[in-house]
Scaffold this motif. Sequence first.
Motif, PDB file in Angstrom:
ATOM      1  N   ASP A  64       0.865  -1.260   0.137  1.00 36.36           N
ATOM      2  CA  ASP A  64       0.028   0.143  -0.038  1.00 36.36           C
ATOM      3  C   ASP A  64       0.874   1.232  -0.026  1.00 36.36           C
ATOM      4  O   ASP A  64       0.577   2.040  -0.735  1.00 36.36           O
ATOM      5  CB  ASP A  64      -0.882   0.007   1.254  1.00 36.36           C
ATOM      6  N   LEU A  65       1.814   1.176   0.874  1.00 34.87           N
ATOM      7  CA  LEU A  65       2.707   2.360   0.780  1.00 34.87           C
ATOM      8  C   LEU A  65       3.548   2.701  -0.423  1.00 34.87           C
ATOM      9  O   LEU A  65       3.910   3.788  -0.728  1.00 34.87           O
ATOM     10  CB  LEU A  65       3.932   2.332   2.033  1.00 34.87           C
ATOM     11  N   TYR A  66       4.177   1.696  -1.104  1.00 41.12           N
ATOM     12  CA  TYR A  66       4.940   1.570  -2.314  1.00 41.12           C
ATOM     13  C   TYR A  66       3.990   1.749  -3.469  1.00 41.12           C
ATOM     14  O   TYR A  66       4.739   1.828  -4.527  1.00 41.12           O
ATOM     15  CB  TYR A  66       5.922   0.725  -2.087  1.00 41.12           C
ATOM     16  N   GLY A  67       2.814   1.211  -3.401  1.00 34.15           N
ATOM     17  CA  GLY A  67       1.954   1.408  -4.544  1.00 34.15           C
ATOM     18  C   GLY A  67       1.329   0.178  -4.850  1.00 34.15           C
ATOM     19  O   GLY A  67       1.965  -0.773  -5.193  1.00 34.15           O
ATOM     20  N   ARG A  68      -0.111   0.394  -4.821  1.00 37.67           N
ATOM     21  CA  ARG A  68      -1.058  -0.610  -5.351  1.00 37.67           C
ATOM     22  C   ARG A  68      -2.421  -0.324  -5.851  1.00 37.67           C
ATOM     23  O   ARG A  68      -2.759   0.882  -5.316  1.00 37.67           O
ATOM     24  CB  ARG A  68      -1.119  -1.836  -3.994  1.00 37.67           C
ATOM     25  N   SER A  69      -2.697  -1.022  -6.793  1.00 38.73           N
ATOM     26  CA  SER A  69      -4.107  -0.418  -7.299  1.00 38.73           C
ATOM     27  C   SER A  69      -5.079  -0.504  -6.166  1.00 38.73           C
ATOM     28  O   SER A  69      -5.025  -1.733  -5.560  1.00 38.73           O
ATOM     29  CB  SER A  69      -4.502  -1.419  -8.487  1.00 38.73           C
ATOM     30  N   GLY A  70      -5.943   0.289  -6.019  1.00 39.99           N
ATOM     31  CA  GLY A  70      -6.897   0.454  -4.681  1.00 39.99           C
ATOM     32  C   GLY A  70      -6.255   0.843  -3.452  1.00 39.99           C
ATOM     33  O   GLY A  70      -7.088   1.226  -2.595  1.00 39.99           O
TER      34      GLY A  70
END
Length: 504
Positions: A64-70
């Motif tokens: 979530d912190l480094y990037g994820r769809s949603g």
Amino acid sequence: MTINKLFSGAAVATLLGLGTLSTTSCQKEFIDLNDPTRIPTTESYTDSLSILNGVTAAYSSMQDLYGRSGGSRGMFIFGEIPSDNSYTVTSGERLNEFNDFSLFSDNPNIQNHWLFTYRAIARCNIILSRAGGVKLTDATRNRYYAEVRFLRALTYFNAVRIWGAVPLVTQEIQAIPDAYQYGRAPITEVYAQIEKDLDFAEKNLPVTYTGTTNLGRATKGAATALFGKVLLTQNKYQAAADKLLPLVTGTTYALQATYANIFATSNEMNSEIIFAARYTKGTLGLGSAFTTWFMPAYTTAQSTSLLGAAYTGQQFNTVDPDLIAAFTASGPTDVRAATSYVLPAGAATSLGYYTKKYIDTPTSATDAENDWIVLRHADVLLMYAEAVNEATGPSAAALTAINQVIRRSRGLPVGTANATVDLPSTTTADVLRTRLELERRLELNFEGHRWFDLVRTGRAIPVMNAFFARNNSTVRITANNLLFPIPVQEINTNPILTQNDGYK
């Protein structure tokens, strides 16, 4: 305060840990989801398996912190888009506000990153609060503690670089009113806690793990490397050099012989990678989105030539011509250029170049295999050279470290001196300082370091204002732009929070 307002802050829920912890099991590695089971954080932790699942959930926060769809768009919106490496074409996402320093405190990307930051911290705090009551060996308990303290330190390190003073929460919050007692702790206190966490992690994490199923867990080397970066960021140069030296002279990590191999999905967690946020494509929702997030709006044929299948690029993080000019100036022998940017056959330069560091064939638009590398050995070598140079001047040890990176950039063996490319022993401190800035830019481009490097070295304002002037832009930055705004939603929810200067 009304009861509606009391429950209105999503960040309060994350401070309390009222979200869910994902359980995971492994085929490729330990963070792979095997089923959709969720463990509410309000449940008791009664055995070693529940603690292990909780630790794994803390690792999943890194996605979530480094990037994820949603989830959040990730660290690249802070580390790359504001810099001279990258620009964004997309305005609907309000990423353009990072690009031209027109940020408002209601930007949803700022809010999302704050929420995921404190969700990650809450998950770590829950383990630290509850693992003591579960029957475990001392060694196992301390290792779990060390893992989540590393993750907490990393999360706070990113937070303090993004926002400056932030709420410092180091224990599980179990009552909603208690969450409102946390204002912004001084930056020095945040860094002191980060160092304390990393000291414990360094002493209690293993050098390596057995088996491929544990690939991606924090190691002693990861704690040491992050500790060195934390010290360097605070201008504690001699301490940073001393901390990083064992990694520079040790054999646990080594540069890959070929620059492109660092980023190949077939070569994940290779000898150069010290810590990464891990992703796995498939049908489990754990893939990375960087492949299509970063790709410009190429035609079907052009995207197929890059990825092996047709996908629509979302243009979130596009290679700036200024970075290409820096590579061109470094000379045609710099092999890093071929991996750092590409233009498909038939594509006009107006569409934008694409970084090849995140090329993969996704199973869907936001489901690729690429990990986000957080720490790698080349970064350590360059940090060490910088720390030594600032502490005592350009010693032989500092030159040896940077010369390894330079040799590899020319396709040469890293361990063999080469008078043609090596910096000579007569290199001055100023020359080495300037070369380190350039090498870090070229070596680590699109990995989330450039903006933070410029801020850390006091170079953000002159470098970026010169960049804007070269591009005939009216944008100019001041000291107020070196930090990002505190989300206005959090200030409205918790009135003891204050805003950074220059933001509304």
